[in-house]
Design a protein around this motif. Structure first.
Motif, PDB file in Angstrom:
ATOM      1  N   UNK A 138       0.819  -1.209   0.000  1.00 27.66           N
ATOM      2  CA  UNK A 138       0.000   0.000   0.000  1.00 27.66           C
ATOM      3  C   UNK A 138       0.858   1.268   0.000  1.00 27.66           C
ATOM      4  N   UNK A 139       1.756   1.382   0.971  1.00 26.48           N
ATOM      5  CA  UNK A 139       2.498   2.629   1.135  1.00 26.48           C
ATOM      6  C   UNK A 139       3.596   2.799   0.089  1.00 26.48           C
ATOM      7  N   UNK A 140       4.368   1.756  -0.192  1.00 32.15           N
ATOM      8  CA  UNK A 140       5.432   1.879  -1.194  1.00 32.15           C
ATOM      9  C   UNK A 140       4.878   2.194  -2.582  1.00 32.15           C
ATOM     10  N   UNK A 141       3.823   1.506  -3.053  1.00 28.97           N
ATOM     11  CA  UNK A 141       3.275   1.864  -4.374  1.00 28.97           C
ATOM     12  C   UNK A 141       2.771   3.304  -4.441  1.00 28.97           C
ATOM     13  N   UNK A 142       2.124   3.770  -3.371  1.00 28.96           N
ATOM     14  CA  UNK A 142       1.626   5.143  -3.378  1.00 28.96           C
ATOM     15  C   UNK A 142       2.792   6.128  -3.367  1.00 28.96           C
ATOM     16  N   UNK A 143       3.804   5.864  -2.561  1.00 28.79           N
ATOM     17  CA  UNK A 143       4.968   6.756  -2.520  1.00 28.79           C
ATOM     18  C   UNK A 143       5.632   6.836  -3.886  1.00 28.79           C
ATOM     19  N   UNK A 144       5.756   5.708  -4.557  1.00 31.14           N
ATOM     20  CA  UNK A 144       6.373   5.685  -5.884  1.00 31.14           C
ATOM     21  C   UNK A 144       5.532   6.466  -6.890  1.00 31.14           C
ATOM     22  N   UNK A 145       4.223   6.281  -6.841  1.00 28.20           N
ATOM     23  CA  UNK A 145       3.346   6.988  -7.779  1.00 28.20           C
ATOM     24  C   UNK A 145       3.407   8.499  -7.563  1.00 28.20           C
ATOM     25  N   UNK A 146       3.494   8.918  -6.303  1.00 25.94           N
ATOM     26  CA  UNK A 146       3.575  10.352  -6.010  1.00 25.94           C
ATOM     27  C   UNK A 146       4.926  10.923  -6.423  1.00 25.94           C
ATOM     28  N   UNK A 147       5.994  10.193  -6.136  1.00 26.85           N
ATOM     29  CA  UNK A 147       7.339  10.693  -6.420  1.00 26.85           C
ATOM     30  C   UNK A 147       7.620  10.746  -7.918  1.00 26.85           C
ATOM     31  N   UNK A 148       6.972   9.875  -8.689  1.00 23.94           N
ATOM     32  CA  UNK A 148       7.179   9.866 -10.135  1.00 23.94           C
ATOM     33  C   UNK A 148       6.246  10.837 -10.851  1.00 23.94           C
ATOM     34  N   UNK A 149       5.238  11.329 -10.143  1.00 25.96           N
ATOM     35  CA  UNK A 149       4.267  12.223 -10.758  1.00 25.96           C
ATOM     36  C   UNK A 149       3.080  11.509 -11.366  1.00 25.96           C
ATOM     37  N   UNK A 150       3.053  10.173 -11.275  1.00 26.98           N
ATOM     38  CA  UNK A 150       1.943   9.425 -11.857  1.00 26.98           C
ATOM     39  C   UNK A 150       0.645   9.634 -11.071  1.00 26.98           C
ATOM     40  N   UNK A 151       0.773   9.821  -9.748  1.00 25.63           N
ATOM     41  CA  UNK A 151      -0.390  10.086  -8.908  1.00 25.63           C
ATOM     42  C   UNK A 151      -0.437  11.565  -8.555  1.00 25.63           C
ATOM     43  N   UNK A 152      -1.523  12.219  -8.911  1.00 24.90           N
ATOM     44  CA  UNK A 152      -1.710  13.629  -8.596  1.00 24.90           C
ATOM     45  C   UNK A 152      -2.546  13.754  -7.322  1.00 24.90           C
ATOM     46  N   UNK A 153      -2.200  14.701  -6.501  1.00 27.50           N
ATOM     47  CA  UNK A 153      -2.921  14.881  -5.251  1.00 27.50           C
ATOM     48  C   UNK A 153      -4.378  15.270  -5.477  1.00 27.50           C
ATOM     49  N   UNK A 154      -4.634  16.020  -6.540  1.00 21.95           N
ATOM     50  CA  UNK A 154      -6.012  16.460  -6.779  1.00 21.95           C
ATOM     51  C   UNK A 154      -6.921  15.320  -7.239  1.00 21.95           C
ATOM     52  N   UNK A 155      -6.349  14.147  -7.437  1.00 19.01           N
ATOM     53  CA  UNK A 155      -7.151  12.974  -7.778  1.00 19.01           C
ATOM     54  C   UNK A 155      -7.568  12.194  -6.528  1.00 19.01           C
ATOM     55  N   UNK A 156      -7.077  12.638  -5.372  1.00 14.29           N
ATOM     56  CA  UNK A 156      -7.346  11.939  -4.126  1.00 14.29           C
ATOM     57  C   UNK A 156      -8.346  12.722  -3.278  1.00 14.29           C
ATOM     58  N   UNK A 157      -9.016  12.026  -2.372  1.00 15.46           N
ATOM     59  CA  UNK A 157      -9.944  12.664  -1.439  1.00 15.46           C
ATOM     60  C   UNK A 157      -9.212  13.038  -0.157  1.00 15.46           C
ATOM     61  N   UNK A 158      -9.669  14.097   0.475  1.00 13.60           N
ATOM     62  CA  UNK A 158      -9.110  14.470   1.764  1.00 13.60           C
ATOM     63  C   UNK A 158      -9.518  13.443   2.818  1.00 13.60           C
ATOM     64  N   UNK A 159      -8.666  13.277   3.821  1.00 16.28           N
ATOM     65  CA  UNK A 159      -9.000  12.385   4.938  1.00 16.28           C
ATOM     66  C   UNK A 159     -10.316  12.871   5.544  1.00 16.28           C
ATOM     67  N   UNK A 160     -11.311  12.004   5.710  1.00 12.52           N
ATOM     68  CA  UNK A 160     -12.653  12.465   6.115  1.00 12.52           C
ATOM     69  C   UNK A 160     -12.753  12.934   7.560  1.00 12.52           C
TER      70      UNK A 160
END
Length: 266
Positions: A138-160
């Motif tokens: 969970x955490x390593x794939x997300x970190x990699x996606x964020x660091x590479x730019x593949x995952x954009x923050x605006x595609x995620x929901x805020x912690x509820x």
């Protein structure tokens, strides 16, 4: 409000996994399989097992020294496999990817700093999620996606809801000349890092601890101000007072641990 995040390709790892097993290597393999040009730096893998408080202190100390765009992947996760959330904190143009268990408590984040929820895998991906190793799945794939730019923050929901928070133990002024504090972290040298600030320490004359050993702890500026084995108190690199034994292990000799009470006498 935090500014937009621009990744620099750096991922740091902070865990309690140690280095003798496959856990850290597996996380690095996942990250590099996502993007082999990412740069991975180990913060520490020697956080005492399941010690969220110690991990929070180390993270607090390290964040200011990294450049904007860094992604910190932090996994001290005794609640792995439970209903605890997973999050991404955006702070000072950096990201912290971590379980929602108090690990981010002492980073100095503000109410305006966005905290995003890491979505749990669904469908077939959910069946591949280990119930004991979210660091890898969970955490390593997300970190990699964020660091590479593949995952954009605006595609995620805020912690509820508000994240789990461990309050910083502020020292208590008992009188004009006495401050009551506690040990917040013990480093690998056995130095007992306390919650006494440099400002409170300025007029200090001596320190008392609750111990089964009768000791005199005097306040100094550097280790060279005392002899081998002497107990001293001084301001360390964290900007907090440390209780040390010159070229020895103060925590073991004084039988001190995290939350042990100390008193500063001015």
């Amino acid at each position: 409000m935090s500014t937009s995040f621009q990744p620099n390709g750096i991922i740091t790892l902070l865990t309690d996994f140690g280095t003798q097993d496959a856990y850290v290597g597996a996380m690095k393999g996942v990250i590099l399989s996502h993007h082999d040009q990412l740069r991975i730096h180990d913060l520490s893998h020697e956080i005492p097992a399941q010690n969220i408080r110690h991990g929070a202190f180390v993270l607090k100390d390290l964040l200011p020294w990294f450049p904007a765009g860094t992604v910190h992947c932090c996994v001290i996760d005794p609640g792995v496999g439970s209903s605890r959330s997973a999050l991404i904190l955006q702070i000072r143009d950096q990201l912290v990817v971590a379980p929602d268990n108090g690990l981010i408590s002492w980073t100095g984040y503000q109410p305006t700093d966005p905290i995003y929820e890491i979505p749990m895998p669904q469908g077939e991906k959910a069946t591949k999620l280990s119930s004991t190793f979210h660091g890898r799945d969970l955490f390593a794939p997300m970190a990699a996606a964020l660091a590479s730019g593949a995952q954009k923050l605006n595609q995620l929901s805020l912690l509820p809801e508000l994240p789990v928070h461990i309050s910083w133990p502020d020292p208590q002024k008992q009188s004009e000349t006495v401050f009551k504090g506690e040990v917040v972290c013990i480093d690998s040298f056995g130095n007992c890092i306390t919650n006494i600030t440099e400002e409170d320490f300025q007029n200090a004359k001596r320190v008392e601890v609750k111990s089964n050993v009768s000791v005199s702890i005097r306040c100094v500026q550097t280790y060279s101000d005392a002899d081998d084995g002497d107990f001293i108190a001084l301001i360390g690199s964290s900007g907090l007072m440390e209780i040390s034994s010159v070229n020895s292990n103060a925590a073991k000799k004084l039988n001190l641990g995290c939350t042990s009470e100390i008193k500063l006498l001015c």
